[in-house]
Design a protein around this motif. Structure first.
Motif, PDB file in Angstrom:
ATOM      1  N   TRP A  28      50.062  16.309  20.137  1.00 15.81           N
ATOM      2  CA  TRP A  28      50.198  18.328  20.124  1.00 15.81           C
ATOM      3  C   TRP A  28      51.976  18.318  20.115  1.00 15.81           C
ATOM      4  N   LEU A  29      51.758  17.477  21.450  1.00 12.69           N
ATOM      5  CA  LEU A  29      53.886  18.139  21.363  1.00 12.69           C
ATOM      6  C   LEU A  29      54.424  16.498  21.057  1.00 12.69           C
ATOM      7  N   PRO A  30      54.608  16.932  19.954  1.00 12.81           N
ATOM      8  CA  PRO A  30      55.982  15.493  19.403  1.00 12.81           C
ATOM      9  C   PRO A  30      56.929  15.811  20.026  1.00 12.81           C
ATOM     10  N   GLU A  55      56.042  31.370  43.466  1.00 11.48           N
ATOM     11  CA  GLU A  55      56.229  30.994  44.306  1.00 11.48           C
ATOM     12  C   GLU A  55      55.912  29.219  44.498  1.00 11.48           C
ATOM     13  N   ARG A  56      56.147  28.671  43.996  1.00 14.84           N
ATOM     14  CA  ARG A  56      54.967  26.663  43.939  1.00 14.84           C
ATOM     15  C   ARG A  56      54.368  26.460  42.908  1.00 14.84           C
ATOM     16  N   VAL A  57      54.586  25.188  42.854  1.00  9.38           N
ATOM     17  CA  VAL A  57      53.718  24.587  41.262  1.00  9.38           C
ATOM     18  C   VAL A  57      52.791  25.229  41.635  1.00  9.38           C
ATOM     19  N   TRP A  58      51.042  25.204  40.056  1.00  7.69           N
ATOM     20  CA  TRP A  58      50.227  25.232  39.739  1.00  7.69           C
ATOM     21  C   TRP A  58      49.952  24.080  38.868  1.00  7.69           C
ATOM     22  N   ALA A  59      48.856  23.751  39.182  1.00  5.34           N
ATOM     23  CA  ALA A  59      48.427  22.519  38.480  1.00  5.34           C
ATOM     24  C   ALA A  59      47.285  23.687  37.778  1.00  5.34           C
ATOM     25  N   LEU A  60      47.949  23.194  36.083  1.00  3.61           N
ATOM     26  CA  LEU A  60      47.126  24.659  35.002  1.00  3.61           C
ATOM     27  C   LEU A  60      45.940  23.131  34.081  1.00  3.61           C
ATOM     28  N   GLN A  74      37.718  20.475  22.012  1.00  4.29           N
ATOM     29  CA  GLN A  74      39.219  19.575  21.685  1.00  4.29           C
ATOM     30  C   GLN A  74      40.763  20.980  20.758  1.00  4.29           C
ATOM     31  N   GLN A  75      40.357  21.007  20.207  1.00  4.83           N
ATOM     32  CA  GLN A  75      40.766  22.638  19.839  1.00  4.83           C
ATOM     33  C   GLN A  75      41.482  23.670  20.326  1.00  4.83           C
ATOM     34  N   ALA A  76      40.218  24.172  20.713  1.00  3.91           N
ATOM     35  CA  ALA A  76      40.382  25.284  22.587  1.00  3.91           C
ATOM     36  C   ALA A  76      41.571  24.878  23.331  1.00  3.91           C
ATOM     37  N   ALA A  77      41.817  23.275  23.497  1.00  2.00           N
ATOM     38  CA  ALA A  77      42.533  22.760  24.725  1.00  2.00           C
ATOM     39  C   ALA A  77      44.101  22.543  24.371  1.00  2.00           C
ATOM     40  N   GLN A  78      44.075  22.549  23.177  1.00  4.04           N
ATOM     41  CA  GLN A  78      45.472  22.438  22.396  1.00  4.04           C
ATOM     42  C   GLN A  78      45.760  23.985  22.405  1.00  4.04           C
ATOM     43  N   ILE A  79      45.363  24.371  21.609  1.00  3.16           N
ATOM     44  CA  ILE A  79      45.320  26.051  21.762  1.00  3.16           C
ATOM     45  C   ILE A  79      45.861  26.798  23.223  1.00  3.16           C
ATOM     46  N   LEU A  80      45.294  26.390  24.159  1.00  4.15           N
ATOM     47  CA  LEU A  80      45.407  27.198  26.095  1.00  4.15           C
ATOM     48  C   LEU A  80      46.942  26.177  26.034  1.00  4.15           C
ATOM     49  N   LEU A  81      47.094  25.044  25.632  1.00  5.08           N
ATOM     50  CA  LEU A  81      48.379  24.171  26.042  1.00  5.08           C
ATOM     51  C   LEU A  81      49.394  24.172  25.432  1.00  5.08           C
ATOM     52  N   SER A  82      49.345  25.029  24.611  1.00  9.66           N
ATOM     53  CA  SER A  82      50.599  25.270  23.962  1.00  9.66           C
ATOM     54  C   SER A  82      51.038  26.713  24.629  1.00  9.66           C
ATOM     55  N   ALA A  83      49.581  27.646  25.100  1.00 10.58           N
ATOM     56  CA  ALA A  83      50.018  28.754  25.633  1.00 10.58           C
ATOM     57  C   ALA A  83      50.674  28.621  26.720  1.00 10.58           C
TER      58      ALA A  83
END
Length: 452
Positions: free
Chosen positions: A189-191, A147-152, A73-82
């Motif tokens: 995480w993103l208030p 040049e397109r939208v990606w789902a990350l 869960q904390q790894a997901a928060q760091i990845l989302l921030s990046a």
């Protein structure tokens, strides 16, 4: 670690506080091996591709997944921030949520269940498969060099079947329950950012929509709406001195099926950019606001959008948004980007080995698949650095011409950089024999980089 270039370490160092120092060193080896391995994503394959097949303490690498103490869960928060810092530094943070089936066999896989296989099913044919069901939350972001939208992907959770929970005496969580928890976590995480979540009809659940509206600030949720849904006017204001409990809804409105069949319905033509990656598309819409109500469930105010294709290439469909002030064109523009989630699921199976891992330990299974999905986002971030430096190469062939990189090009470019750095660290001074070896390694590198 010598096997990783400085750019890789810069990206991965924020994850270091999650691990102890020895475990982090082993985790870096697994990341490098997972990127370079062209076939099955097993720990043994990751060690073998890095030349560590004779490591005497190979079990320590397995323990990173099945025993070491660290938080996904904390790894997901760091990845989302990046990801947000690079691809969505301001404005709306658009995310998509969907479930995916990881086909797995084995009696020791406790959470394995039998589910509908969406990738192999159609309206006329139902296919079921055994495996693990994952609910994935992904950032939908514009990647400038592609040049397109990606789902990350950044957050994935295992959603076992109802029978799994019943056998263990636990309360069963539905897909909407998992989605509510995941969205609530991202809001924490993103208030300060405006969050918009798009999903398919499986998440058109009143309890989930009401929970998104209750968050502070509220999360906009967009999904499909049944054409026969019970829609009502908002409850009228309460009269002074009126007795009895307050009304929760007003007069019943015509269903969307009736609106569609009514010849007096006034349709409006709108143009949607990037309609499922097909360029601009003109459709006809009609919209309105109401409350969606079902007995015993929360009352949710929504804006509905009924869509009709003038060319009759798809059946009429309806969408809903939990924010009544959003324009219909904006709702359509956000929702059509949801299809990129399906593209990402296909890419991680084809290029990152999802469904090829062989862990059977409960903790290892809960960590491996989210890690491989997160690796898709890490490779995208590394390729973004290369694109900024002008070193991202687009693979071409006589029978296949493309102007922009795809994920396979991004992965090949990252692999090439990692291979070259690994060889330069292991052989700083090259003689004639080493020079010929380098030429041979370059040819092998090209073949491995473009391997499926």
């Amino acid at each position: 670690m010598q096997s990783l270039p400085p750019e890789f370490l810069t990206l991965l160092m924020p994850f270091a506080p999650l691990f102890s120092e020895p475990v982090f060193r082993h985790a870096l080896v697994l990341v490098a091996g997972a990127i370079l391995t062209p076939g099955w994503r097993t720990v043994a394959s990751a060690l073998r591709v890095l030349g560590r097949q004779h490591a005497p303490h190979f079990q320590n690498f397995h323990r990173v997944l099945n025993r070491a103490r660290w938080s996904s869960q904390q790894a997901a928060q760091i990845l989302l921030s990046a990801l947000v810092c690079v691809f969505a530094p301001d404005g709306v943070v658009l995310m998509g949520i969907d479930e995916s089936l990881e086909r797995r066999q084995g009696l020791k896989i406790a959470a394995r269940g039998v589910y509908r296989d969406a990738a192999r099913s159609s309206r006329a044919y139902l296919n079921k498969a055994g495996g693990l069901r994952w609910v994935c939350l992904m950032l939908l972001a514009w990647v400038p060099w592609a040049e397109r939208v990606w789902a990350l992907p950044f957050l994935s959770v295992l959603a076992p079947s109802e029978r799994y929970h019943q056998e263990r005496g636990r309360r069963h969580k539905t897909l909407s329950d998992w989605a509510r928890q995941m969205i609530t976590q991202v809001r924490r995480w993103l208030p300060d950012r405006l969050l918009v979540v798009v999903a398919d009809s499986a998440y058109a659940v009143l309890t989930l929509l009401a929970a998104c509206r209750r968050l502070k600030p509220a999360v906009l949720f967009i999904t499909r709406l049944r054409l026969d849904a019970a829609l009502y006017k908002p409850a009228p204001p309460r009269a002074p001195g009126q007795v009895g409990r307050p009304r929760v809804k007003g007069k019943r409105l015509p269903s969307l099926e009736q609106v569609l069949a009514n010849p007096k319905t006034r349709w409006r033509k709108v143009t949607v950019a990037r309609w499922y990656s097909q360029g601009e598309r003109e459709v006809e819409v009609v919209t309105g606001t109401c409350v969606w109500y079902h007995s015993g469930l929360p009352v949710v105010p929504i804006r509905w959008v009924l869509i009709c294709d003038p060319k009759s290439k798809f059946a009429p469909q309806a969408l809903l948004c939990t924010d009544e002030s959003v324009e219909p064109v904006q709702i359509l523009s956000w929702f059509v980007q949801r299809w990129q989630l399906e593209t990402t699921f296909q890419e991680v199976r084809a290029h990152l080995g999802v469904e090829t891992q062989r862990q059977w330990h409960d903790l290892a299974m809960q960590r491996t698949t989210p890690a491989l999905l997160g690796l898709f986002s890490l490779v995208t971030l590394l390729a973004h650095q290369q694109a900024a430096a002008g070193s991202l190469i687009v693979r071409q062939a006589a029978w296949y011409r493309k102007a922009t990189p795809t994920f396979s090009d991004a992965l090949a470019s990252v692999r090439r950089q990692l291979w070259r750095h690994t060889y330069s660290c292991s052989s700083p001074e090259k003689g004639e024999g080493q020079r010929l070896t380098a030429v041979w390694l370059e040819c092998v590198t090209e073949a491995l980089c473009y391997a499926a």
